[in-house]
Design a protein around this motif. Structure first.
Motif, PDB file in Angstrom:
ATOM      1  N   LYS A 128       0.829  -1.213   0.000  1.00 48.50           N
ATOM      2  CA  LYS A 128       0.000   0.000   0.000  1.00 48.50           C
ATOM      3  C   LYS A 128       0.862   1.260   0.000  1.00 48.50           C
ATOM      4  CE  LYS A 128      -3.770   0.725   2.132  1.00 48.50           C
ATOM      5  NZ  LYS A 128      -4.785   0.942   3.186  1.00 48.50           N
TER       6      LYS A 128
ATOM      7  N   GLU B  93       2.281   1.718  -3.478  1.00 47.76           N
ATOM      8  CA  GLU B  93       1.252   2.195  -4.413  1.00 47.76           C
ATOM      9  C   GLU B  93       1.068   3.711  -4.326  1.00 47.76           C
ATOM     10  OE1 GLU B  93      -1.526  -1.848  -4.599  1.00 47.76           O
ATOM     11  OE2 GLU B  93      -2.181  -0.116  -3.426  1.00 47.76           O
ATOM     12  N   ARG B  94       1.289   4.258  -3.128  1.00 48.06           N
ATOM     13  CA  ARG B  94       1.159   5.706  -2.968  1.00 48.06           C
ATOM     14  C   ARG B  94       2.379   6.457  -3.504  1.00 48.06           C
ATOM     15  NH1 ARG B  94      -0.815   4.172   2.245  1.00 48.06           N
ATOM     16  NH2 ARG B  94       1.201   4.752   3.160  1.00 48.06           N
ATOM     17  N   LYS B  95       3.531   5.804  -3.471  1.00 45.58           N
ATOM     18  CA  LYS B  95       4.780   6.481  -3.812  1.00 45.58           C
ATOM     19  C   LYS B  95       5.241   6.247  -5.251  1.00 45.58           C
ATOM     20  CE  LYS B  95       5.280   8.138   0.345  1.00 45.58           C
ATOM     21  NZ  LYS B  95       5.167   9.586   0.600  1.00 45.58           N
TER      22      LYS B  95
END
Length: 344
Positions: A118, A121-123
């Motif tokens: 997770k 996925e944000r970075k």
């Protein structure tokens, strides 16, 4: 001594998973995913392989069930990662990395890496993240699963084997304790299906778990109806699957847990005396708990003891509703308002 050791270790496991359920990030959702994975693998295996395949001697169904049972680690990893919020593609990649690994190692391996995925996925730009997951996360996930596997075999499965040996030494006592515990767990967030899958129970202990869970359907529906816990739909739902009404149960734990322990204990003694067996772990659920027994025992014997357990459970439900007739019941409208206020 074996009975005491088995029960104490079982209680420690229950405490651990109860704390995990209530206090770990996504704890309740992850335990729901575990129960779902047990249904999608062990229950499919039980019904397809042992009930349809073995009873009717149909190789196609036997093979279908066998293959489903081998996918427990993959399915639980997929459901856990999806529950935590990993995107579907990365969820599938995490899941396939755990092929050949069991239910509980798959649970913890996917739980640990899902938070890292997770974060990635944000970075990382979309479309590049799954490349990183394939290259870096897949081997890490599998390594964690392989490391956890012997720990599971040495603890959870050992507890299951202790319970099975203790049952052979004193089946009535263990039936009483195990039946009571499993029916209570069946109404808790952990779920009896998840617990029996965790412990890998087979033989008489699993028969106690599955048929006691069947009996709890009569017990819970009676106490829900008599104490007016929820509406008619709630009565039907709790009979089919207690976890479907986990909110109402959590709001009225004393009458429901106390009644379930007594009914489960009495049913457990009867089942242990009957000699019924169940070699499909993780099938402690009302409907399937009954059906799967036909794959391992004579049909007349299953029907006889199912009827006895149903009568016992129904009577205990009536007794419980009488004992707790003046207990302050929190009903569906209270639960709904509580949930609404907590979200606002």
């Amino acid at each position: 001594m074996e009975q005491l050791t088995g029960v104490l270790l079982l209680l420690l496991i229950l405490i651990f998973f109860t704390v995990f359920t209530y206090y770990a990030p996504y704890g309740g959702e992850v335990m729901g995913a575990l129960a779902g994975a047990a249904i999608a693998t062990f229950l499919v295996e039980a019904l397809q392989r042992f009930v349809i395949g073995d009873i009717l001697s149909l190789g196609f169904f036997q093979e279908t069930g066998l293959e489903a049972g081998l996918l427990s680690g993959v399915i639980v990893a997929f459901l856990v990662a999806l529950t935590i919020g990993v995107n579907p593609l990365n969820t599938a990649i995490i899941a396939v990395s755990l092929g050949g690994i069991g239910l509980i190692p798959g649970l913890f391996a996917s739980y640990i890496v899902s938070f890292a995925v997770k974060f990635l996925e944000r970075k990382i730009p979309s479309g590049l993240d799954f490349i990183v997951v394939v290259i870096a996360i897949v081997p890490i996930t599998r390594l964690i699963g392989l490391i956890i596997t012997p720990l599971v075999d040495g603890t959870l499965l050992k507890i299951g084997s202790i319970i099975e040996m203790a049952t052979e030494a004193s089946p009535i006592v263990m039936g009483l304790l195990l039946g009571g515990i499993i029916t209570v767990v069946g109404t808790s967030p952990l779920s009896s299906m998840a617990l029996t899958a965790l412990l890998g129970l087979t033989g008489i202990p699993m028969a106690v778990g599955s048929l006691a869970a069947f009996g709890s359907a009569f017990m819970n529906s009676v106490i829900f109806h008599k104490l007016k816990i929820g509406d008619l739909k709630s009565v039907i739902s709790v009979a089919i699957e207690p976890l479907s009404k986990a909110d109402l149960i959590a709001s009225n734990p004393v009458p429901i847990y106390a009644t379930n322990f007594v009914g489960g204990a009495l049913s457990g003694m009867v089942i242990a005396y009957s000699g019924l067996i169940n070699n499909a772990p993780g099938t402690a659920t009302p409907t399937a708990g009954l059906l799967v027994l036909f794959g391992f025992n004579p049909a007349t014997q299953v029907i006889l003891y199912a009827a006895i357990v149903a009568v016992i459970s129904g009577l205990v439900g009536l007794l419980g509703s009488y004992v707790f007739r003046n207990y302050r019941i929190r009903k569906s409208d209270f639960v709904f308002k509580k949930q609404t206020s907590s979200r606002s």
